[in-house]
Design a protein around this motif. Structure first.
Motif, mmCIF file in Angstrom:
data_model
loop_
_atom_site.group_PDB
_atom_site.id
_atom_site.type_symbol
_atom_site.label_atom_id
_atom_site.label_comp_id
_atom_site.label_asym_id
_atom_site.label_seq_id
_atom_site.Cartn_x
_atom_site.Cartn_y
_atom_site.Cartn_z
ATOM 1 N N MET A 1 -14.336 75.873 -41.500
ATOM 2 C CA MET A 1 -13.714 77.593 -40.312
ATOM 3 C C MET A 1 -14.273 77.619 -39.675
ATOM 4 S SD MET A 1 -12.075 81.428 -41.901
ATOM 5 C CE MET A 1 -11.683 80.925 -43.104
ATOM 6 N N THR A 2 -13.770 78.399 -38.138
ATOM 7 C CA THR A 2 -15.196 78.206 -37.165
ATOM 8 C C THR A 2 -14.873 79.572 -36.486
ATOM 9 O OG1 THR A 2 -15.235 76.225 -36.984
ATOM 10 C CG2 THR A 2 -15.911 77.087 -34.763
ATOM 11 N N LYS A 3 -15.426 80.079 -35.929
ATOM 12 C CA LYS A 3 -15.101 81.269 -35.334
ATOM 13 C C LYS A 3 -15.497 81.931 -33.793
ATOM 14 C CE LYS A 3 -14.572 85.791 -37.194
ATOM 15 N NZ LYS A 3 -14.910 86.889 -37.652
ATOM 16 N N LYS A 4 -14.731 82.250 -32.984
ATOM 17 C CA LYS A 4 -15.676 81.889 -31.322
ATOM 18 C C LYS A 4 -16.407 83.437 -31.123
ATOM 19 C CE LYS A 4 -14.682 83.455 -26.462
ATOM 20 N NZ LYS A 4 -13.820 84.111 -26.037
ATOM 21 N N LYS A 5 -17.453 82.924 -30.910
ATOM 22 C CA LYS A 5 -19.494 84.098 -30.681
ATOM 23 C C LYS A 5 -18.408 84.350 -29.480
ATOM 24 C CE LYS A 5 -23.016 82.497 -30.432
ATOM 25 N NZ LYS A 5 -24.614 81.936 -30.453
ATOM 26 N N LYS A 6 -19.372 85.875 -29.509
ATOM 27 C CA LYS A 6 -18.062 87.220 -28.934
ATOM 28 C C LYS A 6 -19.057 87.048 -27.610
ATOM 29 C CE LYS A 6 -16.774 90.535 -32.309
ATOM 30 N NZ LYS A 6 -16.269 91.978 -32.371
ATOM 31 N N SER A 7 -20.317 86.492 -27.486
ATOM 32 C CA SER A 7 -21.595 86.448 -26.779
ATOM 33 C C SER A 7 -21.867 84.469 -27.292
ATOM 34 C CB SER A 7 -22.364 87.304 -26.040
ATOM 35 O OG SER A 7 -23.360 87.279 -27.404
ATOM 36 N N THR A 436 -9.600 84.526 -25.082
ATOM 37 C CA THR A 436 -8.371 85.625 -25.049
ATOM 38 C C THR A 436 -8.702 86.415 -26.674
ATOM 39 O OG1 THR A 436 -6.732 84.668 -23.876
ATOM 40 C CG2 THR A 436 -6.084 86.649 -25.230
ATOM 41 N N PHE A 437 -8.906 85.548 -27.687
ATOM 42 C CA PHE A 437 -8.795 86.455 -29.114
ATOM 43 C C PHE A 437 -10.610 85.679 -29.392
ATOM 44 C CE2 PHE A 437 -4.803 84.653 -28.759
ATOM 45 C CZ PHE A 437 -3.309 86.660 -28.862
ATOM 46 N N SER A 438 -11.696 86.842 -29.380
ATOM 47 C CA SER A 438 -12.588 86.898 -30.341
ATOM 48 C C SER A 438 -13.101 86.989 -31.167
ATOM 49 C CB SER A 438 -13.423 87.945 -29.370
ATOM 50 O OG SER A 438 -13.236 89.346 -29.863
ATOM 51 N N ASP A 439 -11.547 86.477 -32.043
ATOM 52 C CA ASP A 439 -12.656 86.925 -33.697
ATOM 53 C C ASP A 439 -11.209 86.626 -33.983
ATOM 54 O OD1 ASP A 439 -10.552 88.861 -33.130
ATOM 55 O OD2 ASP A 439 -10.773 90.286 -33.753
ATOM 56 N N LEU A 440 -10.582 85.231 -33.621
ATOM 57 C CA LEU A 440 -10.308 84.825 -34.032
ATOM 58 C C LEU A 440 -11.051 83.512 -34.907
ATOM 59 C CD1 LEU A 440 -7.264 82.381 -34.051
ATOM 60 C CD2 LEU A 440 -7.500 81.067 -32.491
ATOM 61 N N TRP A 571 -2.171 92.820 -33.074
ATOM 62 C CA TRP A 571 -3.665 92.157 -32.533
ATOM 63 C C TRP A 571 -4.177 92.579 -31.761
ATOM 64 C CZ3 TRP A 571 -4.984 86.566 -34.064
ATOM 65 C CH2 TRP A 571 -6.358 86.230 -33.381
ATOM 66 N N GLU A 572 -5.115 93.129 -30.877
ATOM 67 C CA GLU A 572 -5.807 93.118 -29.280
ATOM 68 C C GLU A 572 -5.963 91.759 -29.253
ATOM 69 O OE1 GLU A 572 -9.802 94.458 -26.400
ATOM 70 O OE2 GLU A 572 -9.388 94.568 -28.647
ATOM 71 N N GLY A 573 -5.109 91.102 -27.750
ATOM 72 C CA GLY A 573 -5.073 89.626 -26.958
ATOM 73 C C GLY A 573 -3.186 89.079 -27.122
ATOM 74 N N CYS A 574 -2.563 89.825 -27.982
ATOM 75 C CA CYS A 574 -0.986 90.333 -28.016
ATOM 76 C C CYS A 574 -0.865 89.709 -26.726
ATOM 77 C CB CYS A 574 -0.765 90.139 -29.285
ATOM 78 S SG CYS A 574 -1.466 89.129 -31.024
ATOM 79 N N ASP A 575 -1.173 91.066 -26.732
ATOM 80 C CA ASP A 575 0.128 91.414 -24.594
ATOM 81 C C ASP A 575 -0.852 90.857 -23.105
ATOM 82 O OD1 ASP A 575 1.275 92.859 -27.003
ATOM 83 O OD2 ASP A 575 0.103 94.591 -26.804
ATOM 84 N N GLU A 576 -1.819 89.977 -23.413
ATOM 85 C CA GLU A 576 -2.192 89.752 -22.647
ATOM 86 C C GLU A 576 -1.355 88.521 -22.212
ATOM 87 O OE1 GLU A 576 -6.852 88.205 -21.161
ATOM 88 O OE2 GLU A 576 -6.714 89.562 -22.581
ATOM 89 N N ALA A 577 -1.313 88.439 -21.617
ATOM 90 C CA ALA A 577 -0.219 87.292 -20.308
ATOM 91 C C ALA A 577 -1.676 86.104 -20.814
ATOM 92 C CB ALA A 577 -0.176 87.777 -19.253
ATOM 93 N N ILE A 578 -1.461 84.821 -20.384
ATOM 94 C CA ILE A 578 -1.890 83.398 -20.794
ATOM 95 C C ILE A 578 -2.146 82.677 -19.511
ATOM 96 C CG2 ILE A 578 -3.430 81.577 -21.691
ATOM 97 C CD1 ILE A 578 -3.057 82.378 -23.942
ATOM 98 N N ASP A 579 -2.949 82.445 -18.788
ATOM 99 C CA ASP A 579 -2.561 81.573 -17.679
ATOM 100 C C ASP A 579 -2.425 80.098 -17.619
ATOM 101 O OD1 ASP A 579 -1.584 80.509 -14.677
ATOM 102 O OD2 ASP A 579 -3.867 80.795 -13.984
ATOM 103 N N THR A 580 -0.699 79.857 -18.302
ATOM 104 C CA THR A 580 -1.176 78.220 -18.706
ATOM 105 C C THR A 580 -0.626 77.412 -17.557
ATOM 106 O OG1 THR A 580 -1.217 78.947 -20.921
ATOM 107 C CG2 THR A 580 0.098 77.267 -20.806
#
Length: 590
Positions: A1-7, A436-440, A571-580
């Protein structure tokens, strides 16, 4: 399992523990539609189970590759008359360019010039149309994408060029178009470069064709052709309409003739129709289990008849004496089983169907991705099916069943083939989602079959197997940086591209990576990883799984966001529009 680093630096990632996986679900299902807000959370069975009709549809699509909807057909199923203005403008044309007969049957064909399935359709259709002459009229359009005056296609620039050369010939020399394309199709790998030899064979002016290709005219022709395909919502090659009705049958000339004669007025007086052989009867036994809800569908036989018009089906149930006896005698494991008598080899569709048929006793069994074992515990019916005192998830049979898997919040798995164009688009979508999701938490797994210890098969060949191993080696050696490598390869392509360029950009040790890929470690990593998708019977690239339980599909970041958020409300980020950006290929799977 991999998680995106916050920084992080250079899009690096860190690796945490790997989630235990589990088993047995169907290979493909429909994508959830992206909406302006996340859909309500469906139940487990809604999320991943697939009725048998969809399994059969996968086979039919793989054989006939007919998708899209009919934009021209009449509601009563009659023939859509040819637009005479369209014909006069060269949109519809006959093989000899002569005046059409009054009731000429219009044929619509939407293809990609290098697609093997489109080529197969052309090789069956064009000889048939040549025989019908002015009793049929063809409109051929090409499936590609256009953005800011630039063209892209599934099989990359050679296909774009092939489309333009063929359109130029159609525009200037419509009487030679069929033979020109058939000539090119003899060597599909030679498209577009073989256009000159084929032009010479047809005694065409190569200078005129090249001027069309190099100039504005060729671009205009392809642009208009793309618009026609998009208006018909044709995204799969080939997409075919005969007389305004969608065609999903076999692609041999006899089958095309039969379909044309079916909708043709006064077919009985047509010489081609009169000479057709009778329909070949094909007998099939459909062995099923009434306890398996997703295995039942009354539309099964009509769906199969689109490719086998002479089909005669007999139903048997495992719970009856005859059905259970046949199950044991044939050594079957999974149901449903579609068992054709061996004279199916005489059916016109056999050449397309052959690759999906497995000799099974005195029958041929159709590969449908069956996964229901009638001898095992059914994991969601509150019944002790095996009489061992254990019910549903308490039974060891259900240890790896998806309905018994623990739910993991904010977690997504992506299953791909490393050089599947749809899978590569999914990787690019994952990269956007990770921003978009830092803790995914995420995992990338590979779809491959292990034929023997350390020996693998993948859809796109040995080089794809090697790339699968290389990506897993990169994850093993540099978990914080490996996604950068995977993203680079997905963006730039795999086949024919030097992997070291992406490895160096990601800061990987190329010598260590080569040693791992070429040695036993790479094989061991791929063997272990392949078991994840194989246990889940996942064969479609890409396939996503949210929260360790809910399957979905898609190749754009907003689709992935919508489906992840359906199971992670608030979840924070669910309301954020992703420019696809528009994907390089239409939605689909390998």
């Amino acid at each position: 399992m991999t998680k995106k680093k916050k920084s992080r630096k250079s899009s690096s990632r860190k690796t945490t523990s790997t989630q235990k996986t589990a088993t047995a679900e169907p290979a493909q299902e429909k994508a959830l539609k992206s909406e302006s807000k996340a859909p309500s959370k469906p139940g487990i069975w809604q999320a991943y189970r697939m009725p048998i009709l969809i399994i059969i549809a996968v086979i039919v699509v793989a054989i006939a590759l007919v998708v899209g909807i009919n934009s021209n057909g009449n509601a009563d199923g009659g023939i859509t008359p040819i637009n005479t203005e369209a014909y006069a403008n060269g949109i519809f044309f006959s093989e000899r360019g002569e005046t059409l007969s009054e009731n000429a049957v219009p044929i619509e064909l939407y293809v990609m010039s290098i697609c093997p399935y489109g080529i197969q359709a052309e090789n069956g259709m064009f000889p048939a149309l040549k025989e019908f002459g002015t009793d049929t009229a063809l409109n051929i359009s090409y499936i590609a994408n256009e953005a800011n005056g630039e063209f892209t296609s599934l099989h990359q620039q050679p296909e774009v060029d092939g489309d333009i050369y063929q359109l130029c010939v159609k525009d200037m020399y419509p009487n030679n178009f069929f033979d020109f394309v058939l000539c090119q199709n003899k060597n599909p790998q030679g498209i577009p470069g073989n256009w000159e030899d084929c032009a010479e064979e047809q005694v065409l002016n190569k200078m005129n064709i090249q001027e069309c290709f190099d100039g504005q005219r060729g671009k205009e022709l392809l642009s208009e052709s793309i618009k026609e395909s998009q208006a018909a919502q044709a995204s799969g090659s080939p997409t075919i309409y005969i007389g305004g009705q969608r065609y999903s049958g076999p692609r041999d000339d006899i089958s095309f003739k039969r379909a044309i004669c079916t909708v043709m007025e006064d077919a009985e007086s047509n010489d081609v129709c009169s000479a057709l052989p009778p329909v070949k009867e094909v007998n099939m036994i459909f062995l099923n289990d009434r306890r398996c809800a997703e295995c039942q569908n009354p539309s099964l036989v009509p769906q199969l008849k689109t490719i086998l018009p002479g089909l005669q089906a007999r139903n048997l149930d495992y719970n009856d004496v005859e059905g259970k006896q046949m199950y044991k005698e044939l050594g079957l494991q999974y149901l449903p089983a579609l068992l054709f008598e061996k004279d199916v080899i005489e059916a016109p569709a056999y050449t397309q169907l052959e690759r999906y048929l497995i000799p099974t006793g005195d029958y041929y069994s159709l590969m449908v991705g069956a996964s229901f074992d009638p001898t095992k515990e059914i994991c969601d019916n509150s019944i002790d099916d095996t009489d061992n005192g254990l019910t549903d998830c308490d039974d060891p049979d259900c240890e790896q069943a998806i309905e018994c898997r623990p739910e993991i919040e904010k977690h997504v798995q992506l299953f791909i083939m490393s050089d599947c164009p749809y899978g590569r688009e999914a990787v690019k979508a994952l990269g956007q989602v990770l921003e978009t999701f830092s803790d995914l938490d995420y995992e990338i797994n590979y779809i491959v079959s292990e034929t023997a210890p350390g020996q693998f098969n993948s859809l796109h060949g040995a080089y794809e197997v090697e790339e699968d191993m290389r990506q897993l080696c990169a994850k093993e050696q540099a978990p914080e940086d490996y996604f950068d490598y995977v993203l680079c390869r997905s963006t730039n392509g795999v086949n024919g591209k030097d992997w070291k360029d992406c490895a160096e950009q990601a800061g990987l040790d190329t010598d260590a990576l080569a040693e791992c890929t070429d040695g036993s470690q790479g094989k061991a990593l791929l063997s272990a990883n392949a078991k994840i998708g194989n246990a889940l019977q996942i064969s479609a690239s890409p396939t996503w799984m949210a929260n360790n339980r809910y399957k979905f599909s898609g190749i754009s970041a907003d689709q992935v966001q919508t489906n992840i958020c359906a199971y992670n409300e608030g979840w924070e980020g669910c309301d954020e529009a992703i420019d696809t950006p528009v994907p390089a290929v239409p939605a689909g799977t390998c």
